[in-house]
Design a protein around this motif. Structure first.
Motif, PDB file in Angstrom:
ATOM      1  N   TRP A   1     -39.913   0.437 -27.104  1.00 16.82           N
ATOM      2  CA  TRP A   1     -40.758   0.558 -28.013  1.00 16.82           C
ATOM      3  C   TRP A   1     -41.348  -0.618 -28.725  1.00 16.82           C
ATOM      4  CZ3 TRP A   1     -40.648   5.500 -31.195  1.00 16.82           C
ATOM      5  CH2 TRP A   1     -39.928   6.547 -30.362  1.00 16.82           C
TER       6      TRP A   1
ATOM      7  N   ALA B   1     -47.233   4.866 -20.366  1.00 14.86           N
ATOM      8  CA  ALA B   1     -47.068   4.471 -21.745  1.00 14.86           C
ATOM      9  C   ALA B   1     -47.580   5.624 -22.845  1.00 14.86           C
ATOM     10  CB  ALA B   1     -48.355   3.192 -21.992  1.00 14.86           C
TER      11      ALA B   1
ATOM     12  N   ASP C   1     -43.712   1.831 -23.874  1.00 17.05           N
ATOM     13  CA  ASP C   1     -43.929   1.423 -22.348  1.00 17.05           C
ATOM     14  C   ASP C   1     -42.782   1.894 -21.410  1.00 17.05           C
ATOM     15  OD1 ASP C   1     -46.379   0.426 -22.743  1.00 17.05           O
ATOM     16  OD2 ASP C   1     -46.006  -1.506 -22.846  1.00 17.05           O
TER      17      ASP C   1
ATOM     18  N   THR D   1     -56.192   6.764 -18.229  1.00 20.73           N
ATOM     19  CA  THR D   1     -55.950   6.925 -19.813  1.00 20.73           C
ATOM     20  C   THR D   1     -56.737   8.165 -20.316  1.00 20.73           C
ATOM     21  OG1 THR D   1     -56.143   4.470 -19.930  1.00 20.73           O
ATOM     22  CG2 THR D   1     -56.483   5.686 -21.947  1.00 20.73           C
TER      23      THR D   1
ATOM     24  N   ALA E   1     -51.139   1.228 -33.520  1.00 19.45           N
ATOM     25  CA  ALA E   1     -50.572   2.367 -32.893  1.00 19.45           C
ATOM     26  C   ALA E   1     -49.123   1.940 -32.677  1.00 19.45           C
ATOM     27  CB  ALA E   1     -51.318   2.625 -31.565  1.00 19.45           C
TER      28      ALA E   1
ATOM     29  N   HIS F   1     -48.621   6.611 -26.570  1.00 18.29           N
ATOM     30  CA  HIS F   1     -49.147   5.964 -27.851  1.00 18.29           C
ATOM     31  C   HIS F   1     -49.315   7.066 -29.134  1.00 18.29           C
ATOM     32  CE1 HIS F   1     -50.731   2.461 -25.353  1.00 18.29           C
ATOM     33  NE2 HIS F   1     -50.930   3.348 -24.596  1.00 18.29           N
TER      34      HIS F   1
ATOM     35  N   SER G   1     -44.916  -1.697 -31.499  1.00 14.67           N
ATOM     36  CA  SER G   1     -46.360  -1.231 -32.397  1.00 14.67           C
ATOM     37  C   SER G   1     -47.313  -2.642 -32.501  1.00 14.67           C
ATOM     38  CB  SER G   1     -45.777  -0.819 -33.755  1.00 14.67           C
ATOM     39  OG  SER G   1     -45.018  -1.930 -34.097  1.00 14.67           O
TER      40      SER G   1
ATOM     41  N   GLN H   1     -51.078   6.994 -20.866  1.00 16.00           N
ATOM     42  CA  GLN H   1     -51.549   6.083 -19.799  1.00 16.00           C
ATOM     43  C   GLN H   1     -50.392   6.131 -18.676  1.00 16.00           C
ATOM     44  OE1 GLN H   1     -52.341   2.471 -22.234  1.00 16.00           O
ATOM     45  NE2 GLN H   1     -54.149   2.499 -21.258  1.00 16.00           N
TER      46      GLN H   1
ATOM     47  N   ARG I   1     -51.483  -2.220 -18.265  1.00 19.17           N
ATOM     48  CA  ARG I   1     -52.002  -1.051 -18.630  1.00 19.17           C
ATOM     49  C   ARG I   1     -53.403  -1.714 -19.385  1.00 19.17           C
ATOM     50  NH1 ARG I   1     -50.679  -0.516 -24.077  1.00 19.17           N
ATOM     51  NH2 ARG I   1     -48.860  -1.240 -24.753  1.00 19.17           N
TER      52      ARG I   1
ATOM     53  N   PHE J   1     -46.198   2.557 -29.531  1.00 23.92           N
ATOM     54  CA  PHE J   1     -46.191   2.665 -28.276  1.00 23.92           C
ATOM     55  C   PHE J   1     -44.837   2.707 -27.697  1.00 23.92           C
ATOM     56  CE2 PHE J   1     -47.062  -1.805 -28.672  1.00 23.92           C
ATOM     57  CZ  PHE J   1     -46.072  -2.236 -27.884  1.00 23.92           C
TER      58      PHE J   1
END
Length: 627
Positions: A407, A220, A417, A623, A413, A222, A409, A444, A432, A415
């Motif tokens: 994608w 991931a 994944d 992380t 943030a 962010h 949000s 992450q 996560r 992010f």
């Protein structure tokens, strides 16, 4: 065409791990996050037990067919290189690929070990960040060689049945005994056996079920809201001329807007949602002409405009603008040389003012919306970096697949994944963990991502001290302690990586364990041929300034799984291994400022410096957050 690239062969492994973005989204709430359920465990065990009872010898890969496939693919490559480039470059490619040892070994039916060795060596040459290895005919050859390796493993179908059943039984037993968060050992064993099952051409449904359950994202990226607002937020102080006509009155003047443009993240899946808003105060001062009469007016009002942007790797799409205006105007003076005309004009102006105000508000609202739409469209017209097309060739060269990605949000943030795995690999069964500290950027990484990315490249490969020193130099670290980079000395070493899970990466209980698994270590005339693990354990530590780094909390470990005692010479080699890899695994990691290249296309990141502000290791997830 890839073969037009002039080949410059570098046989040293390039340990390039392109961090690629992204896949199936798992949202967390509160303090909990997804783990393996009892129903998932039961489903996997039931599927494995069923497969164990239905193993069929004739379904194992056929060695004769695999040999023919390699031979055919080799001939296609030979023809293709001469068809796509000149004779000199074609010869360079064929010299690099060196197809003859495999061809000779396939003709020798008595030496399976020789064939396996030649096949592994050819596969090593077919996997690496060398321009051209991504071409379809090369990838087809690589696939056929991998099928040959599998066929060698199951070359005697009748004798393979019972060991294969034992592997399935072992997997089912392990599944029954493991916790909701599988240990690093459990995850490693499951990954290895899933790869074996996939090679066997047996139990396809079993692989599908396990991959579905172990299918959560394992990477991931962010971007914190502060990074988004840094690129969007700005003050507004603009003046513009007013030229208009309302109810027959020609208006000339100026309007000044003072305010701000701000960004706000909204929860979304499938794309990141950013709400961009303009809020401001408008002041107008104008002179109206209606025949011989002039009207001096001033106005004050509040304006706002909102537009929602949807962002993903394809670019930005925008919703319509929603604009509002609240305006109050005052007639400060009516000018004419005759008083009676001024009184008539004042009465008529009072009668028309409500309608005139409505028209003025509507026009200003349309203008504010139109200008805001144009500004936001211009700001998002820049093409996003095409990461997929840049990364895809590298992944193909490294025998990897482009990760599935999604994608999204949150309020805090943006992010992405990602699920990074090949068809014979698993991802994560644990979602996560949430990031509880504020950040500008964060990454992450789950244990399976590292294994999936590096395993296909390093499995069975040999690396020497010169190559390790090159890697240390590229990372800004000094070479190993006994000499300069590139020295060929009598005491330099080489190491063979294990063919299954050559990399150790564990992120558990607040610590990170990294290292490698090998099958042979040689130094000078000494050689140690045993299974070995060379690892270092790091723990996050916080400096007085509030920055984080990883601190090695013990000496480099050298272990020999399943072996109780070593000879005196082997014990001496163990000490040498520990000494050599003390430099490979330094006392601190992430202790330096991370500087973004000034050539980066993303302006908000270009040339910036970051330091870690959070490092956590939890349930297989590492992380790292930076500011």
């Amino acid at each position: 065409m890839g073969f037009q690239v002039r080949i410059a062969i570098d046989r040293s492994p390039r340990m390039v791990l392109p961090v690629v973005l992204f896949s199936a989204l798992c949202l967390q709430c509160g303090n909990s996050f997804g783990q393996m359920s009892d129903s998932d465990r039961s489903r996997m065990v039931e599927q494995i037990r069923s497969a164990e009872a239905t193993v069929q010898p004739d379904r194992f890969p056929d060695l004769a067919s695999a040999k023919r496939s390699v031979s055919d693919a080799s001939n296609v490559v030979r023809s293709a290189v001469y068809a796509r480039t000149d004779a000199e470059n074609a010869k360079a490619w064929l010299d690099y690929l060196d197809l003859e040892p495999v061809a000779e070994a396939m003709e020798d039916d008595q030496s399976t070990a020789k064939l396996a060795s030649a096949a592994f060596e050819l596969r090593h040459r077919l996997v690496g960040n060398v321009a051209g290895l991504e071409i379809d005919v090369i990838r087809d050859l690589r696939a056929s060689v991998e099928d040959l390796i599998s066929a060698i493993r199951f070359r005697d179908p009748e004798k393979s049945v019972e060991p294969f059943r034992k592997q399935l039984a072992s997997l089912a037993d392990r599944m029954e005994g493991m916790g909701r968060v599988p240990s690093a050992e459990d995850a490693a064993a499951i990954s290895a056996i899933v790869g074996l099952i996939d090679e066997s051409n047996q139990a396809g449904e079993t692989v599908a079920v396990i991959r579905q359950i172990f299918g959560r994202p394992n990477l991931a990226i962010h971007v914190g809201e502060s990074m988004v607002t840094r690129s969007v937020n700005r003050a507004v102080n603009e003046s513009r001329p007013v030229r208009d006509c309302i109810l027959g009155t020609r208006i000339v003047g100026d309007a000044t807007t003072q305010g701000a443009v701000t960004a706000n993240l909204l929860p979304a899946m499938g794309s990141a949602r950013i709400q961009v808003a303009l809020t401001g105060h408008v002041t107008t001062k104008s002179l109206g002409y209606n025949g011989p009469v002039r009207l001096r007016t001033t106005g004050h009002g509040d304006v706002s405009a909102i537009r929602t942007l949807h962002v993903n790797e394809q670019g930005v799409t925008m919703e319509p603008v929603f604009a509002t205006v609240a305006l109050k105007t005052n007639i400060d003076a009516i000018e004419h040389r005759l008083g009676i005309v001024r009184r008539i004009a004042q009465k008529r102006a009072a009668e028309q003012k409500p309608q005139a105000d409505r028209i003025a508000v509507a026009k200003m609202q349309q203008q504010v919306g139109s200008e805001f739409a144009q500004q936001t469209s211009e700001a998002t017209a820049i093409e996003p970096p095409d990461l997929s097309s840049r990364i895809a060739p590298i992944l193909k060269r490294l025998s990897l697949e482009e990760p599935a990605r999604l994608w999204g949000s949150t309020d805090d943030a943006i992010f992405v994944d990602a699920t990074f795995r090949r068809s014979d690999q698993i991802a994560s069964v644990v979602s996560r963990p949430p990031i509880r500290e504020s950040f500008e950027l964060a990454i992450q990484v789950q244990e399976s991502m590292v294994d999936n990315a590096l395993g296909p490249f390093l499995a069975g490969r040999t690396i020497n001290e010169r190559e390790i020193n090159e890697l240390l130099k590229s990372a800004g670290r000094p070479p190993t302690s006994d000499g300069a980079e590139g020295d060929e000395r009598d005491d330099s070493f080489e190491l063979d990586f294990a063919r299954v899970q050559p990399i150790v990466f564990e992120a558990r209980d607040g610590a990170i364990r990294i290292g490698l698994r090998g099958t042979r270590f040689a130094q000078g005339k000494q050689e140690l041929k045993v299974a070995m693990e060379i690892t270092a354990k790091y723990r996050p530590a916080r400096t007085l300034e509030g920055r984080w780094l990883l601190l090695r909390d013990q000496d480099v470990g050298v272990d020999f799984p399943g072996r109780k005692r070593l000879s005196l010479s082997q014990t001496g080699l163990k000490r040498n291994i520990q000494k050599k890899f003390t430099d490979v695994f330094p006392e601190t990691l992430l202790d330096r400022t991370l500087e973004v290249p000034s050539s980066l296309e993303v302006e908000v990141l270009r040339g910036r410096q970051f330091r870690p502000t959070l490092i956590e290791a939890q349930d297989g997830w590492l992380t790292i957050a930076v500011r």
